[in-house]
Enzyme design. Structure first.
Site, PDB file in Angstrom:
ATOM      1  N   GLY A  18       7.241 -38.674 -10.971  1.00  0.00           N
ATOM      2  CA  GLY A  18       7.619 -37.901 -12.145  1.00  0.00           C
ATOM      3  C   GLY A  18       9.034 -37.375 -12.061  1.00  0.00           C
ATOM      4  CB  SER A  21       9.622 -38.798  -7.855  1.00  0.00           C
ATOM      5  OG  SER A  21       8.458 -38.252  -7.310  1.00  0.00           O
ATOM      6  CG  ASP A  49       2.781 -33.384 -17.184  1.00  0.00           C
ATOM      7  OD1 ASP A  49       1.616 -33.135 -17.554  1.00  0.00           O
ATOM      8  OD2 ASP A  49       3.304 -32.859 -16.200  1.00  0.00           O
ATOM      9  N   GLY A  93      -1.237 -29.440 -17.409  1.00  0.00           N
ATOM     10  CA  GLY A  93       0.027 -29.417 -18.127  1.00  0.00           C
ATOM     11  C   GLY A  93       0.725 -28.090 -17.939  1.00  0.00           C
TER      12      GLY A  93
END
Length: 164
Positions: A18, A21, A49, A93
């Site tokens: 994500g 990263s 997400d 979330g």
């Protein structure tokens, strides 16, 4: 680290993940450039997400929405099979309600959806819930787990860093 990649003679680095990263991959690329080591850094977006800029859809998003929809539908069954019952589902979330919103739209049985991007007035939420319960005798509420901060911003939630 960049020094390890340079010593090992790595010429290609694939980073799957994500936003954290992807940021780390950018930092590694900058360090590799500073060491003048030629290495291609390839970013593969993978986050439930779906909140990475420039990406239409990331790996993991569809699966997360499908599984969330199953949870919502289960809450609906429970709420409708019991008198005066509220089926409540909390979805992942922290800062983004993408999964929640898409699962809610896919399920079509939700009476109230709260996502972190919203400013929520708990008085209005409670009044709406009371109205729904009087009309239907049941309700399905879906909330994203990052909503605690938005509730605190509006002065409606707990002051401590705790689950809402």
């Amino acid at each position: 680290s960049a020094a390890t990649l340079t010593q090992a003679g790595v010429r290609q680095l694939f980073v799957i993940g994500g936003d954290g990263s992807q940021k780390g991959a950018g930092d590694i690329l900058a360090l590799l450039a500073a060491e003048e080591h030629a290495c291609a850094v390839i970013n593969i977006p993978k986050t439930i997400d779906n909140d990475l800029p420039v990406m239409d859809k990331t790996f993991g998003f569809d699966t997360a929405v499908c599984e969330a929809k199953k949870a919502i539908e289960s809450a609906y069954v429970e709420a409708t099979c019991n008198a005066n019952c509220i089926g409540m589902v909390k979805l992942l979330g922290k800062e983004s309600g993408f999964v929640t919103l898409n699962a809610v739209m896919a399920s079509r049985v939700v009476d109230l959806c709260i996502v972190p991007e919203m400013n929520v007035d708990m008085g209005k939420v409670l009044a709406y819930c009371q109205d729904v319960m009087q009309r239907q005798g049941h309700a399905v509420i879906v909330i994203t787990d990052g909503c605690g901060e938005s509730l605190r911003r509006c002065g409606n939630g707990p002051e401590e860093e705790e689950d809402v």
